[in-house]
Write a protein that holds these residues in place. Structure first.
Motif, mmCIF file in Angstrom:
data_model
loop_
_atom_site.group_PDB
_atom_site.id
_atom_site.type_symbol
_atom_site.label_atom_id
_atom_site.label_comp_id
_atom_site.label_asym_id
_atom_site.label_seq_id
_atom_site.Cartn_x
_atom_site.Cartn_y
_atom_site.Cartn_z
ATOM 1 N N PHE A 14 0.835 -1.197 0.000
ATOM 2 C CA PHE A 14 0.000 0.000 0.000
ATOM 3 C C PHE A 14 0.868 1.245 0.000
ATOM 4 C CE2 PHE A 14 0.831 -0.541 4.520
ATOM 5 C CZ PHE A 14 1.005 0.757 4.970
ATOM 6 N N GLU A 15 0.288 2.342 -0.420
ATOM 7 C CA GLU A 15 0.897 3.658 -0.337
ATOM 8 C C GLU A 15 -0.079 4.586 0.372
ATOM 9 O OE1 GLU A 15 3.220 5.920 -0.676
ATOM 10 O OE2 GLU A 15 4.778 4.429 -1.051
ATOM 11 N N GLY A 16 0.337 5.773 0.689
ATOM 12 C CA GLY A 16 -0.531 6.742 1.324
ATOM 13 C C GLY A 16 -0.068 8.146 0.999
ATOM 14 N N MET A 17 -0.988 8.989 0.579
ATOM 15 C CA MET A 17 -0.654 10.385 0.253
ATOM 16 C C MET A 17 -1.870 11.257 0.437
ATOM 17 S SD MET A 17 -0.388 9.604 -3.760
ATOM 18 C CE MET A 17 0.083 7.936 -3.295
ATOM 19 N N LYS A 18 -1.707 12.543 0.266
ATOM 20 C CA LYS A 18 -2.786 13.476 0.549
ATOM 21 C C LYS A 18 -3.102 14.377 -0.639
ATOM 22 C CE LYS A 18 -1.365 13.762 5.396
ATOM 23 N NZ LYS A 18 -0.836 14.671 6.450
ATOM 24 N N ALA A 19 -4.387 14.671 -0.782
ATOM 25 C CA ALA A 19 -4.854 15.717 -1.683
ATOM 26 C C ALA A 19 -5.350 16.852 -0.801
ATOM 27 C CB ALA A 19 -5.974 15.197 -2.588
ATOM 28 N N PHE A 20 -4.946 18.061 -1.105
ATOM 29 C CA PHE A 20 -5.299 19.202 -0.267
ATOM 30 C C PHE A 20 -5.572 20.414 -1.152
ATOM 31 C CE2 PHE A 20 -0.786 18.960 -0.920
ATOM 32 C CZ PHE A 20 -0.404 20.272 -1.185
ATOM 33 N N ARG A 21 -6.190 21.395 -0.587
ATOM 34 C CA ARG A 21 -6.523 22.604 -1.332
ATOM 35 C C ARG A 21 -5.470 23.688 -1.120
ATOM 36 N NH1 ARG A 21 -11.511 22.589 -3.688
ATOM 37 N NH2 ARG A 21 -12.895 20.885 -3.008
ATOM 38 N N LEU A 22 -5.105 24.348 -2.210
ATOM 39 C CA LEU A 22 -4.205 25.486 -2.132
ATOM 40 C C LEU A 22 -4.997 26.717 -1.684
ATOM 41 C CD1 LEU A 22 -2.276 24.893 -5.482
ATOM 42 C CD2 LEU A 22 -1.625 24.151 -3.187
ATOM 43 N N SER A 23 -4.312 27.811 -1.463
ATOM 44 C CA SER A 23 -4.964 29.019 -0.966
ATOM 45 C C SER A 23 -6.004 29.565 -1.939
ATOM 46 C CB SER A 23 -3.917 30.100 -0.676
ATOM 47 O OG SER A 23 -3.147 30.387 -1.847
ATOM 48 N N ASP A 24 -5.846 29.248 -3.242
ATOM 49 C CA ASP A 24 -6.810 29.737 -4.233
ATOM 50 C C ASP A 24 -7.930 28.733 -4.499
ATOM 51 O OD1 ASP A 24 -5.487 27.769 -5.632
ATOM 52 O OD2 ASP A 24 -4.703 29.087 -7.207
ATOM 53 N N GLY A 25 -7.965 27.632 -3.725
ATOM 54 C CA GLY A 25 -9.044 26.662 -3.864
ATOM 55 C C GLY A 25 -8.730 25.497 -4.774
ATOM 56 N N ARG A 26 -7.647 25.588 -5.549
ATOM 57 C CA ARG A 26 -7.283 24.470 -6.408
ATOM 58 C C ARG A 26 -6.818 23.284 -5.581
ATOM 59 N NH1 ARG A 26 -2.718 26.192 -10.107
ATOM 60 N NH2 ARG A 26 -2.147 27.366 -8.224
ATOM 61 N N ILE A 27 -6.924 22.073 -6.168
ATOM 62 C CA ILE A 27 -6.549 20.845 -5.462
ATOM 63 C C ILE A 27 -5.181 20.369 -5.931
ATOM 64 C CG2 ILE A 27 -7.157 18.425 -5.055
ATOM 65 C CD1 ILE A 27 -10.095 19.256 -5.454
ATOM 66 N N SER A 28 -4.351 19.996 -4.999
ATOM 67 C CA SER A 28 -3.009 19.496 -5.299
ATOM 68 C C SER A 28 -2.799 18.153 -4.605
ATOM 69 C CB SER A 28 -1.950 20.497 -4.839
ATOM 70 O OG SER A 28 -0.639 20.006 -5.081
ATOM 71 N N ILE A 29 -2.087 17.262 -5.259
ATOM 72 C CA ILE A 29 -1.706 15.983 -4.661
ATOM 73 C C ILE A 29 -0.212 16.047 -4.357
ATOM 74 C CG2 ILE A 29 -1.580 13.478 -4.954
ATOM 75 C CD1 ILE A 29 -3.898 13.688 -6.919
ATOM 76 N N PHE A 30 0.162 15.750 -3.143
ATOM 77 C CA PHE A 30 1.548 15.928 -2.717
ATOM 78 C C PHE A 30 2.466 14.850 -3.294
ATOM 79 C CE2 PHE A 30 4.899 15.639 0.675
ATOM 80 C CZ PHE A 30 5.467 16.877 0.434
ATOM 81 N N ARG A 31 3.374 15.244 -4.169
ATOM 82 C CA ARG A 31 4.434 14.406 -4.726
ATOM 83 C C ARG A 31 3.934 13.039 -5.235
ATOM 84 N NH1 ARG A 31 9.384 15.499 -0.374
ATOM 85 N NH2 ARG A 31 9.662 17.694 -0.895
ATOM 86 N N PRO A 32 2.972 13.008 -6.137
ATOM 87 C CA PRO A 32 2.428 11.717 -6.585
ATOM 88 C C PRO A 32 3.443 10.835 -7.301
ATOM 89 C CG PRO A 32 1.647 13.516 -7.979
ATOM 90 C CD PRO A 32 2.327 14.154 -6.809
ATOM 91 N N ARG A 33 4.362 11.430 -8.061
ATOM 92 C CA ARG A 33 5.342 10.607 -8.782
ATOM 93 C C ARG A 33 6.326 9.937 -7.832
ATOM 94 N NH1 ARG A 33 4.159 14.862 -12.091
ATOM 95 N NH2 ARG A 33 3.481 14.307 -14.206
#
Length: 207
Positions: free
Chosen positions: A133-152
């Motif tokens: 398994f792996e584990g990572m986070k998707a979060f919102r930037l200050s402008d509301g856009r969504i980012s996934i932390f270091r997916p590669r």
């Protein structure tokens, strides 16, 4: 790139990516798995006792000739969730991504409504512990856009773990593409509060 606030996640619901593959039997020889788009070239030696595995040269070809099947849920549940009072790993999102490894290729990638999985008692993961398994986070930037932390980086670590467990590698394009598609569909599940995130749990089980 932007880094999420370093504090315990106040809200995190799991979005699941299940990759189900036959285990690679110990052979001590050349590659025993094939990546779509790779016609048998680019063999690399593997770990001792696990046989070899092919390189990921065919990863880009996967997304150019294959598409995900998407079955949206009939009833979305995110509006029923109290995002101010979430516990880690307690509430699943509306959808999950599935794909199976068969005859040397990852096949039938699809996003479906979240549901329990049925498995035979003969499932290899139960008997030999072949699961990663792996584990990572998707979060919102200050402008509301969504980012996934270091997916590669997570994709590469996932594949290193798979190699150690004698399981077929996942093309990086499939790993990141599945995540992008899943989080795009379940974007309403990414919380907006400071220090919160959507937890993503890619995993593979040997059948």
């Amino acid at each position: 790139g932007h880094r999420p606030p370093v504090q315990p996640p106040a809200a995190a619901s799991p979005g699941f990516l299940r990759l189900r593959g036959d285990s690679l039997r110990p052979t001590g020889g050349e590659a025993v798995s094939k990546v779509p788009g790779d016609k048998g070239t680019g063999h690399q030696p593997g770990n001792a006792g696990c046989g070899g595995r092919e390189g990921l040269a065919g990863a880009a070809a996967f997304t150019t000739r294959s598409r995900f099947t998407v079955q949206p849920t009939v009833v979305e549940r995110y509006h029923e969730v109290d995002f101010e009072n979430l516990e880690f790993g307690k509430i699943p999102t509306d959808h999950m991504f599935l794909t199976d490894y068969d005859d040397g290729q990852w096949r039938d990638p699809e996003i479906v409504p979240y549901a329990p999985m049925q498995m035979t008692p003969f499932t290899s993961a139960f008997h030999y512990g072949q699961t990663v398994f792996e584990g990572m986070k998707a979060f919102r930037l200050s402008d509301g856009r969504i980012s996934i932390f270091r997916p590669r980086d997570h994709a590469r670590r996932f594949n290193r773990s798979l190699e150690r467990m004698c399981m077929p590698p996942v093309p990086e394009a499939l790993f990141t593409g599945a995540m992008d598609a899943l989080i795009s569909l379940d974007r309403h599940w990414v919380p907006k509060g400071q220090g919160t995130s959507l937890y993503i749990r890619p995993f593979m089980i040997a059948t």
